[in-house]
Design a protein around this motif. Structure first.
Motif, mmCIF file in Angstrom:
data_model
loop_
_atom_site.group_PDB
_atom_site.id
_atom_site.type_symbol
_atom_site.label_atom_id
_atom_site.label_comp_id
_atom_site.label_asym_id
_atom_site.label_seq_id
_atom_site.Cartn_x
_atom_site.Cartn_y
_atom_site.Cartn_z
ATOM 1 N N ASP A 58 0.951 -1.261 0.059
ATOM 2 C CA ASP A 58 0.113 -0.031 -0.184
ATOM 3 C C ASP A 58 0.726 1.203 -0.052
ATOM 4 O O ASP A 58 0.524 2.514 -0.572
ATOM 5 C CB ASP A 58 -0.919 0.140 1.206
ATOM 6 C CG ASP A 58 -0.237 -0.004 2.459
ATOM 7 O OD1 ASP A 58 1.131 -0.318 2.547
ATOM 8 O OD2 ASP A 58 -0.987 0.185 3.427
ATOM 9 N N MET A 59 2.052 1.137 0.613
ATOM 10 C CA MET A 59 3.241 2.265 0.549
ATOM 11 C C MET A 59 3.437 2.607 -0.956
ATOM 12 O O MET A 59 3.777 3.698 -1.404
ATOM 13 C CB MET A 59 4.067 2.194 1.463
ATOM 14 C CG MET A 59 5.007 3.255 1.596
ATOM 15 S SD MET A 59 4.103 4.868 2.161
ATOM 16 C CE MET A 59 3.588 4.520 3.548
ATOM 17 N N LEU A 60 3.795 1.532 -1.553
ATOM 18 C CA LEU A 60 4.380 1.687 -3.028
ATOM 19 C C LEU A 60 3.231 2.267 -3.645
ATOM 20 O O LEU A 60 3.404 2.948 -4.629
ATOM 21 C CB LEU A 60 4.789 0.321 -3.302
ATOM 22 C CG LEU A 60 6.027 -0.347 -2.784
ATOM 23 C CD1 LEU A 60 6.521 -1.343 -3.665
ATOM 24 C CD2 LEU A 60 6.960 0.685 -2.548
ATOM 25 N N LEU A 61 2.183 1.809 -3.695
ATOM 26 C CA LEU A 61 0.815 2.458 -4.244
ATOM 27 C C LEU A 61 0.761 3.837 -4.240
ATOM 28 O O LEU A 61 0.467 4.738 -5.015
ATOM 29 C CB LEU A 61 -0.487 1.562 -4.223
ATOM 30 C CG LEU A 61 -0.670 0.190 -4.637
ATOM 31 C CD1 LEU A 61 -1.956 -0.249 -4.082
ATOM 32 C CD2 LEU A 61 -0.881 0.304 -6.154
ATOM 33 N N GLU A 62 1.016 4.281 -2.862
ATOM 34 C CA GLU A 62 0.879 5.542 -2.324
ATOM 35 C C GLU A 62 1.831 6.544 -3.125
ATOM 36 O O GLU A 62 1.674 7.662 -3.672
ATOM 37 C CB GLU A 62 0.873 5.862 -0.908
ATOM 38 C CG GLU A 62 0.576 7.316 -0.146
ATOM 39 C CD GLU A 62 -0.752 7.513 -0.573
ATOM 40 O OE1 GLU A 62 -1.327 8.506 0.079
ATOM 41 O OE2 GLU A 62 -1.794 6.706 -0.769
ATOM 42 N N LEU A 63 3.273 5.928 -3.254
ATOM 43 C CA LEU A 63 4.339 6.699 -3.940
ATOM 44 C C LEU A 63 4.296 6.643 -5.190
ATOM 45 O O LEU A 63 4.434 7.917 -5.806
ATOM 46 C CB LEU A 63 5.570 5.743 -3.332
ATOM 47 C CG LEU A 63 6.062 5.742 -1.992
ATOM 48 C CD1 LEU A 63 7.375 4.760 -1.938
ATOM 49 C CD2 LEU A 63 6.397 7.116 -1.589
ATOM 50 N N ALA A 64 3.222 5.945 -6.006
ATOM 51 C CA ALA A 64 3.168 5.785 -7.215
ATOM 52 C C ALA A 64 1.982 7.125 -7.537
ATOM 53 O O ALA A 64 2.306 7.723 -8.623
ATOM 54 C CB ALA A 64 2.669 4.578 -7.694
ATOM 55 N N LYS A 65 1.176 7.247 -6.631
ATOM 56 C CA LYS A 65 0.393 8.260 -6.881
ATOM 57 C C LYS A 65 0.816 9.508 -6.688
ATOM 58 O O LYS A 65 0.497 10.722 -7.274
ATOM 59 C CB LYS A 65 -1.007 7.991 -5.948
ATOM 60 C CG LYS A 65 -1.641 6.571 -6.442
ATOM 61 C CD LYS A 65 -2.858 6.329 -5.320
ATOM 62 C CE LYS A 65 -3.578 5.237 -5.757
ATOM 63 N NZ LYS A 65 -4.564 4.690 -4.692
ATOM 64 N N LEU A 66 1.456 9.719 -5.513
ATOM 65 C CA LEU A 66 2.147 10.996 -5.079
ATOM 66 C C LEU A 66 3.190 11.581 -5.776
ATOM 67 O O LEU A 66 3.483 12.644 -5.756
ATOM 68 C CB LEU A 66 2.304 11.039 -3.443
ATOM 69 C CG LEU A 66 1.068 10.676 -2.536
ATOM 70 C CD1 LEU A 66 1.457 10.566 -1.139
ATOM 71 C CD2 LEU A 66 -0.127 11.801 -2.609
ATOM 72 N N GLN A 67 4.202 10.547 -6.157
ATOM 73 C CA GLN A 67 5.188 10.798 -6.932
ATOM 74 C C GLN A 67 6.533 12.016 -6.486
ATOM 75 O O GLN A 67 6.469 12.784 -6.962
ATOM 76 C CB GLN A 67 4.798 11.422 -8.125
ATOM 77 C CG GLN A 67 3.881 10.090 -8.978
ATOM 78 C CD GLN A 67 3.342 10.594 -10.338
ATOM 79 O OE1 GLN A 67 3.887 11.500 -11.132
ATOM 80 N NE2 GLN A 67 2.230 10.229 -10.734
ATOM 81 N N PRO A 68 6.661 11.769 -5.095
ATOM 82 C CA PRO A 68 7.516 12.596 -4.553
ATOM 83 C C PRO A 68 8.905 12.785 -5.476
ATOM 84 O O PRO A 68 9.388 11.739 -5.601
ATOM 85 C CB PRO A 68 7.939 11.954 -3.161
ATOM 86 C CG PRO A 68 7.663 10.569 -3.301
ATOM 87 C CD PRO A 68 6.568 10.378 -4.230
ATOM 88 N N THR A 69 9.590 13.925 -5.383
ATOM 89 C CA THR A 69 10.603 13.958 -5.951
ATOM 90 C C THR A 69 11.999 14.349 -4.978
ATOM 91 O O THR A 69 12.927 14.455 -5.773
ATOM 92 C CB THR A 69 10.469 15.114 -7.164
ATOM 93 O OG1 THR A 69 10.113 16.466 -6.350
ATOM 94 C CG2 THR A 69 9.574 14.814 -8.100
ATOM 95 N N THR A 70 11.652 14.588 -3.814
ATOM 96 C CA THR A 70 12.745 15.068 -3.099
ATOM 97 C C THR A 70 12.481 14.140 -1.509
ATOM 98 O O THR A 70 11.586 13.716 -1.228
ATOM 99 C CB THR A 70 12.696 16.404 -2.355
ATOM 100 O OG1 THR A 70 11.581 16.757 -1.892
ATOM 101 C CG2 THR A 70 12.555 17.434 -3.704
ATOM 102 N N THR A 71 13.544 13.901 -0.842
ATOM 103 C CA THR A 71 13.380 13.210 0.401
ATOM 104 C C THR A 71 12.599 14.154 1.423
ATOM 105 O O THR A 71 11.880 13.281 2.371
ATOM 106 C CB THR A 71 14.784 12.799 0.976
ATOM 107 O OG1 THR A 71 15.540 14.043 1.107
ATOM 108 C CG2 THR A 71 15.709 11.767 0.230
ATOM 109 N N SER A 72 12.577 15.206 1.214
ATOM 110 C CA SER A 72 11.608 15.765 2.241
ATOM 111 C C SER A 72 10.314 15.745 1.808
ATOM 112 O O SER A 72 9.467 15.543 2.918
ATOM 113 C CB SER A 72 12.026 17.264 2.065
ATOM 114 O OG SER A 72 11.820 17.969 0.914
#
Length: 383
Positions: free
Chosen positions: A242-256
């Protein structure tokens, strides 16, 4: 029956000789994988009707002679729910110790529910309630107590008895050969190969992502699998699905940006954050691997539902003719899979294909047709 506890290399030759004299043996393994990616092989139990042995792979570094004996193609290996056990053999040797007989796969042909548990079979066939005292045992701890060894040995002792009864009953019903193709499928190495590039296929919810999101998910799943393998950690210890799905949707570009995501593991952000952001950025620029047809959401029309109803009627008839619960032959969901052409549909394989799947395919292709009378539904070649 005296249990042979094999924890020294010089004990192996006698056991191997015993194995080679048998037409079949029952097998089970004890392993742990709660804290690792790969299962840690802790104990191997082997039995025939006249002897039983527990082999300690933590004490014997080289089990090659034992594997040579077990991989004899003239000896049937009897297991229950064998996939994880066979995965261990495959990871150690790169091969499967066929031929296999899986009592869980065979049980439905004798009227049991799909995928019955081992305790259910022991209770039904032998009228014995399994001792659960060591269900949560840490099998890596040594020395093993007499109770632990007896507990482990009982599984294969009972399995021998169940196998004998099953074979007699299946043979009496003329169903023993029905299982040949089902068991042959268990020898396919692809079942046990852990391919990082295909890890995304197991994530639920992937079919709801956009193209860019799917590309990111595929990339992150491949990275997670490679990292989990390299570090021998459970994949979910890195990032759960579920976290990988969230990352795919939010697409963060920086560690912050990554650190601001709810419920994300701070330690993993510090350790893997930079590479994750780089992977996400790169995945945004390329098209995703296409979804298989079976991964797409099939929207059923009223016509589809009507066709499934008709096919279900055929399944009920064939199940009744063979004294089976129709659900064992095919569930409505599996009939739907057949209708939409999913290759992994159980009705396309083994005894289910011979009993009903082939006919259902014929009806769907128009090669066969149905005729009705007051009390009969018949299947005939189309004119």
């Amino acid at each position: 029956m005296t249990i042979q506890y094999i924890n020294r290399p010089e004990q192996l030759p006698l056991l191997c000789e015993q194995i080679q004299q048998e037409p079949w043996v029952s097998l089970d393994t004890e392993f742990l994988r709660e804290k690792t990616y790969y299962p840690k092989f802790c104990l191997l139990q082997i039995a025939s009707p006249s002897w039983v042995a527990c082999v300690d792979p933590l004490a014997i570094a080289d089990l090659t002679p034992l594997f040579d004996a077990l991989y004899n193609p003239n000896i049937v290996k009897v297991l229950h729910s064998c996939r994880q056990d066979l995965e261990i053999f495959y990871q150690i040797t790169g091969k499967i110790p066929g031929p296999i007989f899986d009592t869980q796969i065979a049980a439905p042909l004798l009227g049991f529910q799909e995928n019955p548990g081992y305790a259910m079979l022991v209770s039904s066939f032998l009228n014995i309630n399994l001792n659960k005292a060591h269900t949560r045992t840490d099998w890596t701890t040594r020395p093993l107590s007499e109770d632990q060894i007896q507990y482990a040995a009982d599984d294969v002792i009972y399995l021998c008895k169940i196998y004998t009864i099953m074979c007699e009953q299946l043979d009496k019903l003329g169903r023993l050969s029905w299982l040949d193709s089902d068991f042959a499928l268990l020898n396919d190495p692809e079942l046990y190969q852990l391919s990082p590039e295909n890890a995304w296929l197991k994530v639920r919810g992937k079919n709801k992502l956009t193209g860019r999101q799917l590309s990111i998910l595929q990339t992150l799943c491949e990275w997670r699998e490679q990292t989990a393998q390299a570090e021998n950690k459970p994949r979910n210890w890195l990032f759960p699905d579920d976290m990988l799905l969230e990352l795919a949707k939010l697409q963060p570009t920086t560690t912050s940006d990554l650190a601001k995501i709810r419920n994300i593991n701070e330690r993993n952000v510090n350790r893997y954050g930079k590479v994750l952001c780089e992977l996400i950025d790169a995945a945004r620029q390329r098209p995703p691997k296409p979804l298989n047809e079976k991964d797409r959401t099939n929207k059923k029309t009223p016509q589809h539902e009507a066709v499934i109803d008709v096919l279900s009627a055929v399944v009920r008839i064939r199940a009744e003719e063979n004294s089976l619960n129709p659900i064992i032959l095919a569930t409505r969901k599996e009939i739907e899979q057949l209708l939409f052409g999913e290759e992994n549909c159980p009705l396309l394989h083994g005894w289910r294909y011979n009993m009903a799947g082939q006919e259902l395919q014929g009806l769907l292709s128009g090669k066969l047709s149905l005729s009705l009378s007051a009390d009969t539904l018949a299947i005939n070649p189309s004119v």
